[in-house]
Scaffold this active site. Structure first.
Site, short mmCIF file in Angstrom:
data_model
loop_
_atom_site.label_atom_id
_atom_site.label_comp_id
_atom_site.label_asym_id
_atom_site.label_seq_id
_atom_site.Cartn_x
_atom_site.Cartn_y
_atom_site.Cartn_z
N ARG A 5 0.81 -1.24 0.00
CA ARG A 5 0.00 0.00 0.00
C ARG A 5 0.83 1.27 0.00
NH1 ARG A 5 -2.65 -3.99 1.62
NH2 ARG A 5 -0.65 -4.48 2.55
N THR A 6 1.81 1.35 0.87
CA THR A 6 2.51 2.64 1.01
C THR A 6 3.25 2.96 -0.27
OG1 THR A 6 2.75 2.09 3.34
CG2 THR A 6 4.04 3.95 2.53
N LYS A 65 26.50 -3.85 -2.38
CA LYS A 65 27.97 -3.79 -2.46
C LYS A 65 28.57 -3.12 -1.23
CE LYS A 65 27.32 -2.79 -7.35
NZ LYS A 65 27.33 -1.65 -8.26
N ARG A 108 11.29 3.93 3.11
CA ARG A 108 10.98 2.95 4.16
C ARG A 108 12.25 2.16 4.44
NH1 ARG A 108 5.91 -1.11 4.38
NH2 ARG A 108 4.98 0.86 5.04
N HIS A 111 5.21 5.72 11.49
CA HIS A 111 4.69 5.61 10.12
C HIS A 111 3.75 6.80 9.92
CE1 HIS A 111 3.43 4.08 6.35
NE2 HIS A 111 3.12 2.83 6.67
N1 CP Z 1 -0.11 0.08 5.78
C1 CP Z 1 1.09 -0.24 5.25
O1 CP Z 1 2.14 0.34 5.62
O2 CP Z 1 1.04 -1.23 4.33
P1 CP Z 1 2.26 -1.74 3.44
O3 CP Z 1 3.25 -2.38 4.38
O4 CP Z 1 1.69 -2.68 2.45
O5 CP Z 1 2.88 -0.52 2.80
#
Ligand code: CP
Length: 302
Positions: free
Chosen positions: A51-52, A80, A101, A129
């Site tokens: 999703r993110t 590397k 991320r 998050h």
């Molecule tokens: N909600 C969320 O962070 O989902 P993903 O890990 O799929 O990005």
């Protein structure tokens, strides 16, 4: 908010967060535009995501922008031995904004301190998050008509759940009453509870969720996260501790909604999906509009 990185949710004031939600409402009405056509966004995912990553990329594509990046570090020079510092300094040459991320707590803060372009934290380990929180706030406001004075239950992995940590901190601005449901091993860390206490807000802790459901406006379910456990046996022991099924939400308030950042494993039965009180897939859609609002604000377009 121009050029302002978003690493922790409280990097943005309550007013700034609400401003993003208002802009997101405009994008929801008109999500396809060309206002990012001169911009390149870097999408650096060192940890899995559906999703993110895809909602960020969809948000950029629908606004006419371009995305560069990777969805796993194994195809990059990190393999590397390149450092995060060198990766960020290099990618900043190729982009106007970096979405990252990373599995290490604090990595997004580090990146924001050395990067010449703004950083958006798309999840750093078990820490925060914040973009999920903005879309959670958007979803709560949209379904409840307000963010103020709500009873919110949070269920599952409250210890390692970065979506939980950011959301608790954000909801402290709105006089929330918190109902925290977790196994004893996965209680909300005291560093996060401190934010609730500082505002003199009320929280209740439980190990079972049944008694909580009739009391609350929002049920925020989370997954027990296998990847955060160092002991696989402990994960096996508690992985199925919660399972929401259709019958459990029959006697809830009319405005009651089930949210979940997703992915789910088996903490919500598929038979809940058809209920008008299930909101998690719409919640994921809202991520597109909120991320459009966030990126265009940081780039000084909105
Ligand atoms: N909600 C969320 O962070 O989902 P993903 O890990 O799929 O990005």
């Amino acid at each position: 908010m121009k050029n302002k990185s978003l690493v922790s949710i409280n990097d943005y004031s309550k007013e700034e967060q609400l401003h993003i939600l208002d802009i997101a409402q405009e994008f929801e009405k008109n999500p396809v535009q060309t206002i990012l056509q001169d911009h390149v966004i870097a999408s650096l995912f060192f940890e899995p995501s559906t999703r993110t990553r895809l909602s960020f990329e969809s948000a950029v594509n629908r606004l006419g922008g371009k995305v560069v990046g990777f969805s796993e570090a194994s195809n990059t020079s990190v393999k590397k031995g390149e450092s995060l510092r060198d990766t960020i300094l290099t990618v900043a040459n190729y982009s106007d904004l970096i979405v990252m991320r990373n599995p290490i707590d604090g990595s997004a803060r580090f990146a924001s301190e050395i990067s010449p372009v703004p950083i958006i934290n798309a999840g750093d380990g078990a820490n925060q998050h914040p973009t999920q929180t903005l879309l959670d706030l958007y979803s709560i406001r949209k379904t409840q008509g307000t963010l103020d004075n709500l009873d919110v239950a949070m269920v599952g992995d409250l210890k390692y759940g970065r979506t939980i940590h950011s959301l608790v901190i954000a909801l402290c601005n709105f006089n929330t009453t918190f109902h925290l449901v977790s196994p004893v091993e996965l209680k909300l860390p005291s560093s996060v509870k401190m934010h609730i206490k500082e505002r003199n807000l009320t929280y209740h802790q439980y190990t079972e969720m049944d008694e909580v459901l009739p009391k609350v406006d929002v049920l925020y379910m989370t997954r027990i996260q296998r990847e955060r456990f160092s002991d696989p046996l402990e994960y096996e022991r508690i992985k199925n501790v919660y399972n929401l099924h259709k019958g459990m939400i029959e006697d809830t308030k009319d405005n009651f909604r089930v949210l979940h950042p997703l992915p789910r494993v088996n903490e919500i039965s598929v038979n809940v999906d058809q209920s008008p009180k299930a909101y998690y897939f719409e919640q994921a859609l809202n991520g597109v509009f909120v991320r459009q609002a966030l990126m265009t604000s940081i780039l000084g377009i909105k």
